[in-house]
Motif scaffolding. Structure first.
Motif, PDB file in Angstrom:
ATOM      1  N   LYS A  38       0.828  -1.208   0.000  1.00  0.00           N
ATOM      2  CA  LYS A  38       0.000   0.000   0.000  1.00  0.00           C
ATOM      3  C   LYS A  38       0.864   1.260   0.000  1.00  0.00           C
ATOM      4  N   GLU A  39       1.924   1.261   0.786  1.00  0.00           N
ATOM      5  CA  GLU A  39       2.831   2.420   0.798  1.00  0.00           C
ATOM      6  C   GLU A  39       3.478   2.602  -0.571  1.00  0.00           C
ATOM      7  N   GLN A 149      -7.374   7.568   0.330  1.00  0.00           N
ATOM      8  CA  GLN A 149      -7.970   6.590   1.248  1.00  0.00           C
ATOM      9  C   GLN A 149      -6.874   5.669   1.814  1.00  0.00           C
ATOM     10  N   ILE A 150      -5.967   5.220   0.982  1.00  0.00           N
ATOM     11  CA  ILE A 150      -4.860   4.378   1.455  1.00  0.00           C
ATOM     12  C   ILE A 150      -4.004   5.134   2.465  1.00  0.00           C
ATOM     13  N   LYS A 151      -3.700   6.394   2.182  1.00  0.00           N
ATOM     14  CA  LYS A 151      -2.894   7.202   3.107  1.00  0.00           C
ATOM     15  C   LYS A 151      -3.571   7.320   4.464  1.00  0.00           C
ATOM     16  N   GLU A 152      -4.891   7.455   4.460  1.00  0.00           N
ATOM     17  CA  GLU A 152      -5.639   7.504   5.740  1.00  0.00           C
ATOM     18  C   GLU A 152      -5.491   6.187   6.489  1.00  0.00           C
TER      19      GLU A 152
END
Length: 155
Positions: A38-39, A149-152
């Protein structure tokens, strides 16, 4: 309003992303991301991603012809071409304006544009390629929402 269904299948530092959307459908697998999957996704840029998804290499006729015109005008300015020579070259450029594909463009250039192929190095003939318009739109409209959204989630 457009939609995009983005599916992730991942483990630690590897993963697959599948995208089905109104913009297009793409997928890719990365086996060694160097960080969590994800990162890793949050750090992608549009050109790298487009290359992996096969959404690059779109032939941009307008940018190609504009670049050719600029190169010809620059050659006149630098006294490498006469005005008469530049007029002939620009007429050949104009004849390419109706090309509908990169294949038709190259066919017309090599079949009908002797002066252009002489002026430009045939091995490095100007042909501008970019990310497909659909992928650009996906990237700007849907990908940013997905990445935010992934960063959240990663916080």
């Amino acid at each position: 309003m457009y939609w995009a269904d983005i599916t992730l299948d991942y483990s630690d530092k590897a993963g697959r992303i599948q995208i089905a959307s109104d913009y297009g459908n793409w997928q890719n697998y990365w086996g060694a991301c160097g960080s969590s999957f994800k990162e890793f996704l949050t750090k992608l840029d549009i050109y790298y991603a487009a290359g992996k998804f096969g959404a690059d290499g779109w032939f941009d006729l307008d940018a190609t012809l504009s670049s050719m015109r600029n190169d010809i005008k620059e050659a006149v300015k630098n006294k490498e071409l006469s005005k008469a020579e530049s007029k002939e070259l620009l007429e050949e450029v104009e004849s390419l304006e109706q090309c509908s594909s990169v294949h038709e463009y190259y066919d017309m250039v090599y079949r009908d544009s002797d002066k252009l192929t002489t002026f430009f190095d045939a091995a490095d003939f100007p042909c501008k390629k970019d990310v497909t318009p659909q992928f650009k739109r996906f990237w700007n409209e849907a990908w940013t929402v997905f990445i935010n959204q992934i960063k959240e989630e990663l916080k």
